[in-house]
Motif scaffolding. Sequence first.
Motif, short mmCIF file in Angstrom:
data_model
loop_
_atom_site.label_atom_id
_atom_site.label_comp_id
_atom_site.label_asym_id
_atom_site.label_seq_id
_atom_site.Cartn_x
_atom_site.Cartn_y
_atom_site.Cartn_z
N GLN A 236 0.82 -1.22 0.00
CA GLN A 236 0.00 0.00 0.00
C GLN A 236 0.85 1.27 0.00
OE1 GLN A 236 0.77 -1.77 2.62
NE2 GLN A 236 1.36 -0.31 4.23
N LEU A 237 2.14 1.13 0.27
CA LEU A 237 3.01 2.30 0.41
C LEU A 237 3.05 3.13 -0.86
CD1 LEU A 237 5.06 3.89 2.09
CD2 LEU A 237 6.82 2.24 1.40
N ALA A 238 3.11 2.48 -2.02
CA ALA A 238 3.22 3.21 -3.29
C ALA A 238 2.00 4.06 -3.60
CB ALA A 238 3.47 2.22 -4.43
N ARG A 239 0.89 3.82 -2.91
CA ARG A 239 -0.32 4.58 -3.17
C ARG A 239 -0.40 5.86 -2.33
NH1 ARG A 239 -2.28 -0.84 -3.34
NH2 ARG A 239 -3.04 -0.75 -1.17
N LEU A 240 0.52 6.02 -1.38
CA LEU A 240 0.50 7.22 -0.54
C LEU A 240 0.96 8.44 -1.31
CD1 LEU A 240 2.08 5.93 2.81
CD2 LEU A 240 -0.34 6.33 2.32
N PRO A 241 0.52 9.64 -0.92
CA PRO A 241 1.07 10.87 -1.51
C PRO A 241 2.58 10.96 -1.27
CG PRO A 241 -0.93 11.32 -0.25
CD PRO A 241 -0.54 9.91 0.06
N PHE A 242 3.20 11.88 -2.01
CA PHE A 242 4.66 11.98 -1.97
C PHE A 242 5.22 12.18 -0.57
CE2 PHE A 242 8.33 14.94 -1.95
CZ PHE A 242 9.28 14.10 -2.51
N GLN B 92 9.18 8.81 -6.18
CA GLN B 92 9.53 9.84 -7.16
C GLN B 92 8.45 9.97 -8.24
OE1 GLN B 92 11.69 11.86 -5.73
NE2 GLN B 92 13.18 11.88 -7.39
N ALA B 93 7.89 8.84 -8.66
CA ALA B 93 6.80 8.89 -9.63
C ALA B 93 5.58 9.60 -9.04
CB ALA B 93 6.43 7.47 -10.08
N ARG B 94 5.36 9.43 -7.74
CA ARG B 94 4.25 10.13 -7.09
C ARG B 94 4.47 11.64 -7.14
NH1 ARG B 94 -0.74 9.15 -6.52
NH2 ARG B 94 -0.14 6.99 -6.05
N TRP B 95 5.73 12.08 -6.90
CA TRP B 95 6.02 13.51 -7.01
C TRP B 95 5.72 14.01 -8.42
CZ3 TRP B 95 8.76 17.01 -9.81
CH2 TRP B 95 8.95 18.29 -9.24
N ALA B 96 6.14 13.23 -9.42
CA ALA B 96 5.90 13.63 -10.81
C ALA B 96 4.41 13.76 -11.09
CB ALA B 96 6.54 12.60 -11.75
N THR B 97 3.62 12.81 -10.61
CA THR B 97 2.17 12.86 -10.83
C THR B 97 1.56 14.09 -10.16
OG1 THR B 97 2.02 10.46 -11.00
CG2 THR B 97 0.00 11.65 -10.41
N GLU B 98 1.97 14.35 -8.93
CA GLU B 98 1.41 15.48 -8.19
C GLU B 98 1.78 16.83 -8.81
OE1 GLU B 98 2.60 15.03 -4.12
OE2 GLU B 98 1.48 13.15 -3.85
N HIS B 99 2.85 16.85 -9.60
CA HIS B 99 3.28 18.11 -10.21
C HIS B 99 3.03 18.13 -11.72
CE1 HIS B 99 5.30 18.27 -6.31
NE2 HIS B 99 5.34 19.58 -6.48
N GLY B 100 2.23 17.18 -12.21
CA GLY B 100 1.84 17.19 -13.61
C GLY B 100 2.98 16.95 -14.57
N LEU B 101 3.99 16.20 -14.14
CA LEU B 101 5.16 15.96 -14.98
C LEU B 101 4.94 14.70 -15.81
CD1 LEU B 101 8.10 16.75 -15.68
CD2 LEU B 101 8.84 15.30 -13.78
N ALA B 102 4.95 14.83 -17.13
CA ALA B 102 4.82 13.68 -18.03
C ALA B 102 6.20 13.08 -18.27
CB ALA B 102 4.18 14.12 -19.34
N LEU B 103 6.35 11.81 -17.98
CA LEU B 103 7.65 11.14 -18.08
C LEU B 103 7.73 10.32 -19.36
CD1 LEU B 103 7.90 9.89 -14.38
CD2 LEU B 103 8.91 11.96 -15.37
N GLU B 104 8.93 10.18 -19.87
CA GLU B 104 9.15 9.36 -21.06
C GLU B 104 10.53 8.74 -21.01
OE1 GLU B 104 10.56 13.04 -23.98
OE2 GLU B 104 8.51 12.26 -24.11
N ALA C 48 13.29 18.27 -12.69
CA ALA C 48 12.09 19.04 -12.35
C ALA C 48 12.11 19.47 -10.88
CB ALA C 48 10.85 18.21 -12.65
N GLN C 49 12.63 18.60 -10.01
CA GLN C 49 12.72 18.96 -8.59
C GLN C 49 13.72 20.09 -8.37
OE1 GLN C 49 13.44 14.94 -7.17
NE2 GLN C 49 11.33 14.74 -6.43
N VAL C 50 14.81 20.08 -9.12
CA VAL C 50 15.76 21.18 -9.04
C VAL C 50 15.11 22.47 -9.51
CG1 VAL C 50 17.91 22.12 -10.02
CG2 VAL C 50 17.82 19.74 -9.24
N VAL D 250 9.41 28.03 -2.89
CA VAL D 250 8.41 26.97 -2.84
C VAL D 250 9.00 25.72 -2.18
CG1 VAL D 250 7.13 27.77 -4.84
CG2 VAL D 250 9.04 26.20 -5.17
N PRO D 251 8.21 25.01 -1.37
CA PRO D 251 8.69 23.76 -0.81
C PRO D 251 8.71 22.67 -1.86
CG PRO D 251 6.41 24.09 -0.21
CD PRO D 251 6.85 25.33 -0.93
N LEU D 252 9.44 21.60 -1.58
CA LEU D 252 9.51 20.50 -2.52
C LEU D 252 8.18 19.73 -2.50
CD1 LEU D 252 11.38 19.09 -4.52
CD2 LEU D 252 12.02 17.53 -2.69
#
Length: 381
Positions: A23-29, A69-81, A94-96, A379-381
């Motif tokens: 269940q850990l992977a389903r938690l927010p960042f 890290q994927a959760r952070w990307a989702t929460e910030h609308g980052l499309a990965l490829e 993107a975090q930098v 802005v916070p991370l």
Amino acid sequence: MRILLVQTWYPEFLTELYRAEPQLARLPFEPQLQRLFDTAFGIGNAYSHGLRKAGCDACEVICNADEVQARWATEHGLALEGNIHDRRRQIIAAQVEHFRPDVLYVFEWSPLGDAFLNDMRGRVRLLTGQIASPLPANRTFAAYDLMLSSWPPVVNYFRTHGTPAVPFRLGFDERVLSGLASRRSTGGAEKKYDITFVGGFAPSHRNRIPFLDALLRIRPVDIFAYGIETVSPSSPIHAHYRGQAWGWRMYEVLEASRITINLHAEIDVRGDVSHRFANNMRLYEATGVGTCLLTESRDNLGDLFEIGREIVAYDDPEEAARKISHLLANDTARRGIAKAGQQRTLREHTYSSRTQELARILDEALRNSQRSVGTVSTVPL
């Protein structure tokens, strides 16, 4: 001073953790990352915690913890490829960009690579690395403005090759003690093991297997380690193997040991493999939890601890066995060494004091930096 610290964790531990807690992977960042740090794996978030106490604005990420890290990307609308390495780099970039640190601080060994770090160098005022492990042949580390290491040959290597480098010791997170106390059902820790070895069997640990083979022919040792599959089936290690010990389990094993034995890795610095220096985390983890530490004799060991009063040193398996027998037969002396070692670590070798030192090092390096990257956001991370 804003600092973004980038860690890389053992994939084996991350796989084991997410398998045990699906269940850990389903938690927010934020809560997911905090859960990782709460495992007490490696250095946890000791650096960012200490740097914030020192007045810095510091946060920490784990670049190969792909679920969080994927959760952070989702929460910030980052499309990965791209492949997994491409995606890791996209998220860190993107975090930098989001956090806009003055200092990007990377714990090597990192999968990010030289080309990516060279790009990041243009986005921060100071790119700093820390490494005390073998230097991979396919890396130059040329993008770094500053390197820190607890291993003197690494410091010398970078200075010789034109990169400023500073000696910086590892340490102990004193928060571990309250964490251990809260996990116990009774007041004190029970000493369940006479002598333990806690560590691993990796390519840089070639000396460990023959040493333990020789020691086990003289006396038993409870062994907790990863990499058991690399040990020959004929080795006596298998009969004394008790599984892996990560995070809190590692600290509990150390605390429950009358004696724990330390064996350093072989650190290859571009062909220079030295056995002169004591530097690994076990020095501080074992003494920090109040265990009697038996470690190899090294040139600088006396700079860290008083040998014979705060820790015990050996030169070969036979001497280690003799000293183990003496310490187990003299409980008062062993307890006194363990107590003195713990007092030394809590006085001089905690991450609270290390990060105060680190803040001064980074502040001075920033003052000497000629680079500017524009206005820093808040802005916070």
